[in-house]
Design a protein around this motif. Structure first.
Motif, PDB file in Angstrom:
ATOM      1  N   PRO A  67       0.762  -1.270  -0.039  1.00 40.67           N
ATOM      2  CA  PRO A  67       0.017   0.139   0.042  1.00 40.67           C
ATOM      3  C   PRO A  67       0.807   1.270  -0.168  1.00 40.67           C
ATOM      4  O   PRO A  67       0.464   2.358  -0.631  1.00 40.67           O
ATOM      5  N   VAL A  69       3.447   1.848  -1.603  1.00 44.49           N
ATOM      6  CA  VAL A  69       3.820   1.911  -2.944  1.00 44.49           C
ATOM      7  C   VAL A  69       2.731   2.577  -3.731  1.00 44.49           C
ATOM      8  O   VAL A  69       2.663   3.722  -4.613  1.00 44.49           O
ATOM      9  N   SER A  70       1.279   2.251  -3.605  1.00 40.16           N
ATOM     10  CA  SER A  70       0.326   2.701  -4.375  1.00 40.16           C
ATOM     11  C   SER A  70      -0.160   4.148  -3.959  1.00 40.16           C
ATOM     12  O   SER A  70      -0.623   4.705  -4.606  1.00 40.16           O
ATOM     13  N   VAL A  71       0.055   4.486  -2.402  1.00 39.98           N
ATOM     14  CA  VAL A  71      -0.518   5.684  -2.213  1.00 39.98           C
ATOM     15  C   VAL A  71       0.334   6.790  -2.580  1.00 39.98           C
ATOM     16  O   VAL A  71       0.089   8.067  -2.370  1.00 39.98           O
ATOM     17  N   CYS A  72       1.763   6.508  -2.834  1.00 35.82           N
ATOM     18  CA  CYS A  72       2.582   7.650  -3.080  1.00 35.82           C
ATOM     19  C   CYS A  72       2.316   8.470  -4.053  1.00 35.82           C
ATOM     20  O   CYS A  72       2.185   7.993  -5.277  1.00 35.82           O
ATOM     21  N   GLY A  75       5.424   8.886  -6.816  1.00 39.22           N
ATOM     22  CA  GLY A  75       6.440   7.839  -7.228  1.00 39.22           C
ATOM     23  C   GLY A  75       7.743   7.472  -6.807  1.00 39.22           C
ATOM     24  O   GLY A  75       8.603   7.009  -7.199  1.00 39.22           O
TER      25      GLY A  75
ATOM     26  N   THR B  75       3.661  14.717 -11.858  1.00 41.12           N
ATOM     27  CA  THR B  75       3.392  13.495 -12.127  1.00 41.12           C
ATOM     28  C   THR B  75       1.797  13.083 -12.048  1.00 41.12           C
ATOM     29  O   THR B  75       1.315  14.081 -11.253  1.00 41.12           O
ATOM     30  N   GLN B  77      -0.242   9.975 -10.617  1.00 38.71           N
ATOM     31  CA  GLN B  77      -0.291   8.698  -9.991  1.00 38.71           C
ATOM     32  C   GLN B  77      -1.653   8.220  -9.881  1.00 38.71           C
ATOM     33  O   GLN B  77      -2.266   8.546  -8.861  1.00 38.71           O
ATOM     34  N   ARG B  79      -3.062   5.668  -8.861  1.00 34.86           N
ATOM     35  CA  ARG B  79      -3.451   4.922  -7.877  1.00 34.86           C
ATOM     36  C   ARG B  79      -3.394   5.705  -6.556  1.00 34.86           C
ATOM     37  O   ARG B  79      -3.803   5.073  -5.540  1.00 34.86           O
ATOM     38  N   SER B  80      -2.912   6.897  -6.585  1.00 34.53           N
ATOM     39  CA  SER B  80      -2.644   7.599  -5.320  1.00 34.53           C
ATOM     40  C   SER B  80      -3.901   8.692  -5.281  1.00 34.53           C
ATOM     41  O   SER B  80      -3.584   9.765  -5.990  1.00 34.53           O
ATOM     42  N   PRO B  81      -4.830   8.733  -4.100  1.00 41.16           N
ATOM     43  CA  PRO B  81      -5.776   9.426  -4.099  1.00 41.16           C
ATOM     44  C   PRO B  81      -5.033  11.010  -3.654  1.00 41.16           C
ATOM     45  O   PRO B  81      -5.549  11.945  -4.427  1.00 41.16           O
ATOM     46  N   MET B  82      -3.621  10.885  -3.165  1.00 40.14           N
ATOM     47  CA  MET B  82      -3.064  12.211  -2.649  1.00 40.14           C
ATOM     48  C   MET B  82      -2.762  12.987  -4.252  1.00 40.14           C
ATOM     49  O   MET B  82      -2.878  14.059  -4.318  1.00 40.14           O
ATOM     50  N   ALA B 145      -7.304   4.479   1.318  1.00 40.62           N
ATOM     51  CA  ALA B 145      -6.276   4.072   0.548  1.00 40.62           C
ATOM     52  C   ALA B 145      -5.374   3.522   1.348  1.00 40.62           C
ATOM     53  O   ALA B 145      -4.269   2.552   1.143  1.00 40.62           O
ATOM     54  N   ALA B 147      -4.140   1.766   4.484  1.00 36.52           N
ATOM     55  CA  ALA B 147      -4.637   0.344   4.860  1.00 36.52           C
ATOM     56  C   ALA B 147      -4.775   0.269   6.682  1.00 36.52           C
ATOM     57  O   ALA B 147      -3.752  -0.265   7.368  1.00 36.52           O
TER      58      ALA B 147
END
Lengths: 191, 298
Positions: A67, A69-72, A75, B75, B77, B79-82, B145, B147
């Motif tokens: 998690p 990695v995906s929230v960063c 990147g 960028t 991302q 998958r990142s809500p932030m 997101a 956990a």
């Protein structure tokens, strides 16, 4: 098969000497007050004279689905092709999102760099063909590291021979530290 | 367990919600209410850029490497809500400043022709609500997101959205009732108060649903919600949020709508209840942020 770097930790062989924490700090210049790895205690269990205490060392689980990695948002947090989870400092803004997202609390904010900090699997040692500092120093041979997908590795041999468990599997992170609680009299030869 | 995201983050979550809510209030009163609601529409527009700008400043202070923040905008991302949230608040804040300009009294509008500006005002009012909903609710996704047991609640984005709308309306009521200049008329305040009462009722329902779902969920999640309803956060939850932030302002607004107060008391009650809604809204963010970090999976 792809490389999948991970740890096997034999709790029955840990004596809570904390040498892994000292070795990690020395190897990676971890600031005092923070740590990339740890040894947790179960506390004293049972009643005298039948008492026991189990120690559970740990560090970043280098998860299959991390998690952090995906929230960063930038990147900076990455999972390498060999499975090792790292932080690219130049991209990290220090938002601490990854730190809150890790269910193992394996990350911390480094007060000296202002970046997220964590276990790097001792990449600098790995490149020289050495084991991570915590594994190298472990006098009880409780800690082992290597490619979980390589049947010739110590870690794969241990998992094949003994029942193992992972932490918080139901959270869905796919942690790559396997814990063996059984007595392991002899450590198999291997990579 | 220690707190990684502290008060600064709570302040940001709260101020972004107030801004988004005040913005939607202004947009909708302009589009649906027209001239009759000019004062609350204007106050919504005049307020909106400030809380979020303050929140963004505070957010920057919380960063470990604040000078690296531009990396957010190099960028996307997905998958990142932030990451997408940062883009949303960037555009929202810029547009809210433009929108504020369009609501300034004519003598202060140096650039542009009055008629064209009026048109742009309506155009923006049709676009910004979508962005505002994003700004108000993405923070819920952001916590989803990460956990953690409390933050896994699927209703979190909805709770944050409704709380943002409620605090936004309350902020508009508060400012437009307390100001000597362009003070809102009774009819305007009456409608906003009605909307706010509805939003509070909705928020109560969402909180209830969240707690019931949480308590019926896995042990870790049930314990996390337990810390709110009978554990270390019980005082904040029952007294500051449910009592002072929801039930008291709802009762005041309800009695006001039923005209139980004499004329002399109407304005103080309006100001008081809208303040309490803001107060409660702040603690909603506080409790979710703190209780979420102090509870863990086991």
């Amino acid at each position: 098969m792809t490389v999948r770097m991970g740890f096997v930790i034999i709790t029955s062989r840990c004596i809570d000497c904390d040498a892994c924490m000292v070795a990690c700090r020395a190897e990676n210049d971890v600031p005092i007050g923070k740590t990339r790895n740890w040894v947790k205690s179960s506390g004293v269990q049972g009643e005298f004279p039948k008492v026991k205490e189990v120690f559970q060392p740990g560090n970043c689980m280098h998860c299959e689905h991390p998690p952090c990695v995906s929230v960063c948002p930038t990147g900076a947090s990455q999972k390498r092709a060999d499975g090792i989870v790292i932080v690219e400092n130049s991209k990290c803004i220090g938002c601490k999102y990854c730190i809150t997202a890790c269910p193992y609390d394996a990350r911390f904010a480094n007060p000296e760099t202002g970046k997220a900090d964590k276990c790097t699997f001792c990449l600098q040692r790995l490149e020289q063909g050495l084991k991570p500092a915590c594994v190298q120093t472990c006098l009880g041979k409780s800690r082992h590291a290597g490619d979980l997908n390589d049947p010739e590795s110590v870690v794969a041999k241990l998992i094949a021979k003994y029942p193992s468990r992972q932490l918080l599997t139901y959270v869905g992170t796919g942690p790559n530290i396997y814990y063996i609680d059984e007595v392991v009299p002899e450590i198999p030869e291997g990579k | 367990m220690e707190i990684t995201w502290g008060l600064l983050i709570v302040i940001y979550l709260f101020t972004a919600g107030v801004s988004a809510g005040a913005m939607i209030t202004s947009n909708l009163t302009l589009l649906l209410g027209g001239k009759d609601f000019e004062r609350v529409g204007r106050w919504g527009a005049l307020i909106s850029p400030f809380p979020i700008s303050f929140g963004l400043g505070v957010l920057l202070l919380d960063l470990g490497s604040p000078f690296n923040f531009y990396r957010l905008f190099m960028t996307l991302q997905v998958r990142s809500p932030m990451s997408y949230g940062s883009w949303a608040i960037l555009f929202f804040t810029l547009l809210s400043v433009v929108y504020l300009y369009l609501w300034l009294p004519q003598k202060l509008q140096i650039v542009g022709e009055a008629k064209a500006l009026e048109q742009w005002k309506r155009r923006l009012a049709k676009i910004i609500p979508f962005l505002s909903v994003g700004v108000a609710s993405y923070t819920g996704l952001l916590l989803n997101a990460a956990a953690r047991p409390l933050w896994a609640a699927p209703l979190l984005p909805v709770l944050f959205l409704v709380s943002a709308l409620s605090t936004g309306v309350a902020a508009v009521i508060f400012v437009s009732a307390i100001t000597p200049w362009q003070r809102a008329r009774q009819g305007e305040l009456h409608l906003l108060t009605k909307v706010d009462a509805l939003l509070i009722a909705l928020e109560c329902f969402i909180l209830l649903a969240m707690i019931v779902m949480g308590r019926l969920s896995s042990l870790s999640v049930a314990a996390a919600f337990g810390s709110m309803i009978y554990g270390q956060f019980a005082f904040i939850f029952w007294i500051l949020i449910v009592g002072l932030g929801l039930l008291v302002p709802f009762s005041l607004e309800y009695m006001e709508l039923k005209e139980k107060f004499s004329v002399r008391w109407t304005l103080p009650v309006t100001i008081g209840s809208s303040f309490l809604v803001l107060f409660g809204g702040f603690f909603v963010r506080y409790i979710i942020t703190y209780a979420g970090q102090l509870t863990r999976w086991f």
